[in-house]
Design an enzyme around this catalytic site. Structure first.
Site, PDB file in Angstrom:
ATOM      1  N   CYS A  90      -6.042  -7.905  19.774  1.00  0.00           N
ATOM      2  CA  CYS A  90      -4.893  -8.776  20.057  1.00  0.00           C
ATOM      3  C   CYS A  90      -4.652  -8.953  21.551  1.00  0.00           C
ATOM      4  CB  CYS A  90      -3.644  -8.218  19.389  1.00  0.00           C
ATOM      5  SG  CYS A  90      -3.846  -8.048  17.627  1.00  0.00           S
ATOM      6  N   HIS A 118       2.296 -11.662  22.203  1.00  0.00           N
ATOM      7  CA  HIS A 118       1.419 -11.608  21.040  1.00  0.00           C
ATOM      8  C   HIS A 118       2.285 -11.602  19.782  1.00  0.00           C
ATOM      9  CE1 HIS A 118      -1.441 -10.587  18.116  1.00  0.00           C
ATOM     10  NE2 HIS A 118      -1.073  -9.318  17.993  1.00  0.00           N
ATOM     11  N   ASN A 131      -0.216 -13.085  12.331  1.00  0.00           N
ATOM     12  CA  ASN A 131      -0.905 -12.509  13.490  1.00  0.00           C
ATOM     13  C   ASN A 131      -2.332 -13.051  13.534  1.00  0.00           C
ATOM     14  OD1 ASN A 131      -2.236 -10.940  15.357  1.00  0.00           O
ATOM     15  ND2 ASN A 131      -1.513  -8.977  14.551  1.00  0.00           N
TER      16      ASN A 131
HETATM   17  N1  ACO Z   1       4.812  -5.190   0.182  1.00  0.00           N
HETATM   18  C1  ACO Z   1       5.624  -4.272  -0.392  1.00  0.00           C
HETATM   19  N2  ACO Z   1       5.645  -2.977  -0.003  1.00  0.00           N
HETATM   20  C2  ACO Z   1       4.820  -2.597   0.986  1.00  0.00           C
HETATM   21  C3  ACO Z   1       3.954  -3.525   1.626  1.00  0.00           C
HETATM   22  C4  ACO Z   1       3.976  -4.869   1.194  1.00  0.00           C
HETATM   23  N3  ACO Z   1       3.198  -5.818   1.734  1.00  0.00           N
HETATM   24  N4  ACO Z   1       3.263  -2.879   2.594  1.00  0.00           N
HETATM   25  C5  ACO Z   1       3.668  -1.600   2.569  1.00  0.00           C
HETATM   26  N5  ACO Z   1       4.595  -1.426   1.590  1.00  0.00           N
HETATM   27  C6  ACO Z   1       5.318  -0.203   1.243  1.00  0.00           C
HETATM   28  C7  ACO Z   1       4.531   1.028   1.619  1.00  0.00           C
HETATM   29  O1  ACO Z   1       3.624   1.372   0.590  1.00  0.00           O
HETATM   30  C8  ACO Z   1       5.620   2.044   1.819  1.00  0.00           C
HETATM   31  O2  ACO Z   1       6.001   2.525   0.559  1.00  0.00           O
HETATM   32  P1  ACO Z   1       6.337   4.101   0.343  1.00  0.00           P
HETATM   33  O3  ACO Z   1       7.504   4.380   1.246  1.00  0.00           O
HETATM   34  O4  ACO Z   1       6.639   4.162  -1.096  1.00  0.00           O
HETATM   35  O5  ACO Z   1       5.086   4.816   0.749  1.00  0.00           O
HETATM   36  C9  ACO Z   1       6.793   1.235   2.374  1.00  0.00           C
HETATM   37  O6  ACO Z   1       6.509  -0.129   2.008  1.00  0.00           O
HETATM   38  C10 ACO Z   1       6.954   1.338   3.896  1.00  0.00           C
HETATM   39  O7  ACO Z   1       5.670   1.137   4.514  1.00  0.00           O
HETATM   40  P2  ACO Z   1       5.509   1.187   6.088  1.00  0.00           P
HETATM   41  O8  ACO Z   1       4.063   1.007   6.442  1.00  0.00           O
HETATM   42  O9  ACO Z   1       6.201   2.413   6.630  1.00  0.00           O
HETATM   43  O10 ACO Z   1       6.330  -0.114   6.508  1.00  0.00           O
HETATM   44  P3  ACO Z   1       6.803  -0.560   7.929  1.00  0.00           P
HETATM   45  O11 ACO Z   1       8.251  -0.755   7.943  1.00  0.00           O
HETATM   46  O12 ACO Z   1       6.182   0.262   9.036  1.00  0.00           O
HETATM   47  O13 ACO Z   1       6.160  -2.042   8.059  1.00  0.00           O
HETATM   48  C11 ACO Z   1       4.274  -3.168   9.065  1.00  0.00           C
HETATM   49  C12 ACO Z   1       4.764  -2.218   7.963  1.00  0.00           C
HETATM   50  C13 ACO Z   1       4.937  -4.525   8.852  1.00  0.00           C
HETATM   51  C14 ACO Z   1       2.758  -3.284   8.950  1.00  0.00           C
HETATM   52  C15 ACO Z   1       4.679  -2.621  10.459  1.00  0.00           C
HETATM   53  O14 ACO Z   1       4.382  -1.241  10.523  1.00  0.00           O
HETATM   54  C16 ACO Z   1       3.979  -3.331  11.607  1.00  0.00           C
HETATM   55  O15 ACO Z   1       4.132  -4.512  11.825  1.00  0.00           O
HETATM   56  N6  ACO Z   1       3.223  -2.568  12.422  1.00  0.00           N
HETATM   57  C17 ACO Z   1       2.547  -3.106  13.598  1.00  0.00           C
HETATM   58  C18 ACO Z   1       1.285  -3.828  13.255  1.00  0.00           C
HETATM   59  C19 ACO Z   1       0.617  -4.316  14.522  1.00  0.00           C
HETATM   60  O16 ACO Z   1       1.289  -4.790  15.412  1.00  0.00           O
HETATM   61  N7  ACO Z   1      -0.698  -4.159  14.673  1.00  0.00           N
HETATM   62  C20 ACO Z   1      -1.334  -4.384  15.956  1.00  0.00           C
HETATM   63  C21 ACO Z   1      -2.004  -5.653  16.057  1.00  0.00           C
HETATM   64  S1  ACO Z   1      -3.282  -5.925  14.901  1.00  0.00           S
HETATM   65  C22 ACO Z   1      -4.798  -5.978  15.794  1.00  0.00           C
HETATM   66  O17 ACO Z   1      -4.918  -5.579  16.900  1.00  0.00           O
HETATM   67  C23 ACO Z   1      -5.978  -6.485  15.001  1.00  0.00           C
END
Ligand code: ACO
Length: 334
Positions: A117, A259, A289
């Protein structure tokens, strides 16, 4: 090496998003998720998906064509093409070579940069250094991704995030006496954090095999929760550094083009700069993204609809796999 560095500037931008849109409701029919879960946590409602047979190099070439037209540059004027992607058409050769052929950049050296990214800003930094030193006169910088090809459509924790697209910019010397141009570029890496975001199989350490395919190890895997924290901290830090290196203060920044990974990350970065959200260019709701394409697509949209105008101070800031992070400040115009 020129004794006095030449100030580089952005002469024109272009972007391309494929026609097909995949909504959160569409995704809820593929994996156990919903718009009610995705939108509040990410700010994403839809993402563009490349058509069958439409490759990263095709999208890159279209964005590049539009950037050349905006800059009034002919293909033969370009002497360097720097392409940022993690979803190149093939492991070999560099996708930049395919784009060079498609655009007829007959005088350009072409290579890829892999910084996820942060890729577009790494590539912009490379372009700036070539122009500053006098080693290149006109550089095409492209960020393009077909994330749909490296996303596991059975993994709800990642497939909700990504989309396809391409963006490009032409970098060349600023006009004599002009105050405009690229004022700062900063980059950072912490290789010890690579396990947080990677594709396990398909490289030389673990070549693709029937076993890796069956175990779905050829797709992006991510510890999103941990990445989130590093993203906010490192983006805020490098944004502040770039503004300082540009000789500006945060209140001088007219537009932030971050980003587009997660709306909550974008909001946290704006808050760290005391910047109102009105100064932020965000299209994540429509694009998701798009990794290396994210900043140049958002930038091109804001330039074309007249938000970003000559003389405006524009801050770019990104974060991605590696882990990598980067920022840049541009006073818009030649
Ligand atoms: N739908 C429903 N539930 C979901 C989903 C979904 N799509 N995805 C995860 N859950 C559930 C999980 O299983 C978890 O359930 P549990 O508590 O029973 O285990 C719960 O939701 C919480 O999951 P988290 O991963 O803790 O959710 P979080 O609030 O952190 O959000 C997200 C996830 C949106 C991915 C966030 O962490 C994020 O945006 N992180 C940054 C990503 C990023 O910026 N990446 C870098 C760039 S990518 C690159 O360089 C290629």
């Amino acid at each position: 090496m020129n004794p006095v560095p030449i100030r580089a500037a952005i002469a024109g931008t272009g972007s391309y998003l494929p026609e097909k849109i995949l909504t959160n409701d569409d995704l809820s029919k593929m994996v156990d998720t919903s718009d009610e879960w995705i939108y509040p946590r990410t700010g994403i409602r839809g993402r563009h998906i490349a058509a069958p047979g439409e490759n990263t190099s095709d999208m890159a070439a279209e964005a590049g064509r539009r950037a050349l037209a905006a800059a009034g540059a002919a293909p033969e004027d370009i002497d360097l093409l720097v392409m940022a992607t993690i979803s190149g058409d093939k492991p070999l050769p560099a996708t930049a070579c395919l784009v060079q052929e498609k655009l007829g950049l007959v005088n350009a050296t072409a290579f890829d940069v892999l910084a996820a990214c942060s890729g577009f800003l790494y590539a912009l930094d490379v372009a700036r250094q070539y122009v500053r030193s006098g080693a290149a006169r006109k550089v095409l910088v492209v960020g393009a991704e077909k994330m749909s090809a490296i996303t596991d459509w059975q993994d709800r924790t990642t497939c909700i995030l990504f989309g396809d697209g391409a963006g490009a910019a032409v970098v060349q010397p600023a006009e004599g006496g002009s105050e405009n141009g690229i004022l700062a570029t900063c980059t950072g890496t912490d290789g010890s954090l690579w396990p947080l975001l990677n594709i396990e199989a398909g490289g030389s350490a673990l070549p693709a095999s029937p076993e890796t395919l069956a175990a779905r190890r050829g797709f992006v895997r991510m510890d999103g929760h941990t990445i989130f924290k590093y993203a906010v901290r490192n983006m805020a830090g490098i944004a502040a550094r770039a503004v300082k290196e540009a000789g500006l203060s945060t209140s001088d920044i007219d537009w932030i083009v971050p980003h587009q990974a997660n709306m909550r990350i974008i909001q946290a970065v704006a808050k760290s700069m005391d910047a109102p959200m009105e100064k932020v260019v965000a299209n994540i709701e429509r694009t998701g993204n798009t990794t290396a394409a994210s900043i140049p697509v958002a930038l091109d949209e804001a330039v074309r609809d007249g938000r970003i105008r000559p003389g405006h101070n524009v801050l770019f800031v990104a974060f991605g796999a590696g882990l990598t992070w980067a920022a840049g400040v541009v006073r818009w115009g030649l």
